[in-house]
Design a protein around this motif. Structure first.
Motif, short mmCIF file in Angstrom:
data_model
loop_
_atom_site.label_atom_id
_atom_site.label_comp_id
_atom_site.label_asym_id
_atom_site.label_seq_id
_atom_site.Cartn_x
_atom_site.Cartn_y
_atom_site.Cartn_z
N HIS A 55 0.86 -1.19 0.00
CA HIS A 55 0.00 0.00 0.00
C HIS A 55 0.90 1.24 0.00
O HIS A 55 1.96 1.23 0.62
N PRO A 56 0.46 2.33 -0.65
CA PRO A 56 1.31 3.52 -0.70
C PRO A 56 1.57 4.13 0.69
O PRO A 56 2.65 4.67 0.94
N GLU A 57 0.60 4.03 1.59
CA GLU A 57 0.80 4.61 2.93
C GLU A 57 1.87 3.84 3.70
O GLU A 57 2.64 4.43 4.47
N PHE A 58 1.93 2.54 3.48
CA PHE A 58 2.95 1.71 4.13
C PHE A 58 4.32 2.04 3.55
O PHE A 58 5.32 2.13 4.27
N GLU A 59 4.39 2.24 2.22
CA GLU A 59 5.64 2.62 1.57
C GLU A 59 6.11 3.98 2.07
O GLU A 59 7.31 4.21 2.26
N ILE A 60 5.17 4.90 2.30
CA ILE A 60 5.52 6.21 2.86
C ILE A 60 6.15 6.05 4.24
O ILE A 60 7.17 6.68 4.54
N ALA A 61 5.55 5.22 5.07
CA ALA A 61 6.09 5.01 6.42
C ALA A 61 7.51 4.44 6.34
O ALA A 61 8.41 4.90 7.08
N ARG A 62 7.72 3.47 5.46
CA ARG A 62 9.06 2.90 5.30
C ARG A 62 10.06 3.96 4.84
O ARG A 62 11.17 4.06 5.35
N TRP A 63 9.67 4.73 3.84
CA TRP A 63 10.55 5.75 3.30
C TRP A 63 10.88 6.79 4.38
O TRP A 63 12.04 7.17 4.54
N ALA A 64 9.86 7.24 5.09
CA ALA A 64 10.06 8.26 6.12
C ALA A 64 10.99 7.76 7.23
O ALA A 64 11.86 8.51 7.70
N ALA A 65 10.83 6.51 7.62
CA ALA A 65 11.69 5.95 8.68
C ALA A 65 13.15 5.94 8.25
O ALA A 65 14.04 6.14 9.08
N GLN A 66 13.40 5.76 6.97
CA GLN A 66 14.78 5.69 6.47
C GLN A 66 15.36 7.04 6.10
O GLN A 66 16.59 7.18 6.04
N ASN A 67 14.51 8.03 5.84
CA ASN A 67 15.00 9.28 5.26
C ASN A 67 14.74 10.55 6.05
O ASN A 67 15.28 11.60 5.69
N LEU A 68 13.92 10.48 7.08
CA LEU A 68 13.59 11.69 7.84
C LEU A 68 13.92 11.54 9.31
O LEU A 68 13.79 10.44 9.87
N ARG A 69 14.31 12.64 9.92
CA ARG A 69 14.51 12.65 11.37
C ARG A 69 13.13 12.60 12.04
O ARG A 69 12.13 13.01 11.45
N PRO A 70 13.07 12.12 13.28
CA PRO A 70 11.77 12.01 13.96
C PRO A 70 10.97 13.32 13.96
O PRO A 70 9.75 13.30 13.75
N GLU A 71 11.62 14.45 14.18
CA GLU A 71 10.88 15.72 14.21
C GLU A 71 10.33 16.08 12.83
O GLU A 71 9.27 16.69 12.72
N GLU A 72 11.05 15.71 11.75
CA GLU A 72 10.54 15.96 10.41
C GLU A 72 9.32 15.08 10.12
O GLU A 72 8.35 15.54 9.50
N ARG A 73 9.37 13.85 10.58
CA ARG A 73 8.23 12.94 10.40
C ARG A 73 7.00 13.49 11.11
O ARG A 73 5.90 13.48 10.56
N ALA A 74 7.18 13.96 12.33
CA ALA A 74 6.06 14.45 13.13
C ALA A 74 5.41 15.69 12.52
O ALA A 74 4.21 15.91 12.71
N GLN A 75 6.18 16.45 11.77
CA GLN A 75 5.66 17.67 11.16
C GLN A 75 5.11 17.45 9.75
O GLN A 75 4.47 18.33 9.18
N ALA A 76 5.35 16.28 9.18
CA ALA A 76 4.90 15.98 7.82
C ALA A 76 3.43 15.58 7.82
O ALA A 76 2.87 15.16 8.84
N THR A 77 2.82 15.68 6.64
CA THR A 77 1.42 15.29 6.46
C THR A 77 1.34 14.21 5.38
O THR A 77 1.99 14.32 4.35
N VAL A 78 0.56 13.18 5.65
CA VAL A 78 0.29 12.15 4.66
C VAL A 78 -1.08 12.44 4.05
O VAL A 78 -2.07 12.57 4.77
N TYR A 79 -1.10 12.55 2.73
CA TYR A 79 -2.35 12.71 1.98
C TYR A 79 -2.61 11.40 1.25
O TYR A 79 -1.68 10.78 0.73
#
Length: 162
Positions: A55-79
């Protein structure tokens, strides 16, 4: 509350869902947007190969875990074109992503699929906030939900040879 800026991103999700449909896959699309409004990652459903977790939302979570710092993840929005399933909502929560905005709800999808005679899923369709806590969730958008509905109708008509 869904803003006009949110709708711009949701429309892109619907374009991605159309790309999934054109590729013979279930029509769902999602994107990850930074706090600055930059699209960081986008994808569409890729489950037709047999891996039901693509699913694209699952792929987003995987990508974010590998490429963003925790604070960047918390400030991002998933559409996303459709509300997260329980698996994707859990992945979203585990990696600490921020707000979720969706065009159509799981309840709407359940109703549409039932009307099309599609058997119920083995996985319960829970609202996002029943899976993860402390996440701002906005959706559905009634105007865009109808576009998602029509994509589902086209997918299942094709899948059933109509």
């Amino acid at each position: 509350m869904i803003s006009e800026q949110d709708r711009k991103y949701l429309r892109r999700c619907i374009e991605l869902a159309k790309a999934a449909l054109a590729a013979g896959d279930q029509p769902f699309g999602s994107l990850l947007v930074s706090a600055r409004g930059e699209v960081l990652f986008e994808d569409h459903n890729r489950v037709s190969g047999g891996d039901a977790t693509r699913h694209p939302e699952f792929e987003i979570a995987r990508w974010a875990a590998q490429n963003l710092r925790p604070e960047e993840r918390a400030q991002a929005t998933v559409y996303t074109s459709g509300e997260h399933c329980a698996m994707c909502a859990a992945a979203h929560g585990w990696v600490g992503l921020g707000r979720i905005v969706y065009a159509s709800s799981s309840a709407q999808l359940r109703t549409w699929l039932s009307a099309l005679g599609v058997p119920s899923s083995r996985v319960y369709a829970l609202p996002i906030n029943e899976v993860i806590a402390d996440t701002v969730v906005d959706g559905p958008d009634d105007g865009l939900a109808e576009e998602v509905h029509q994509l589902q109708v086209r997918y299942y008509a094709t899948a059933n040879g109509r």
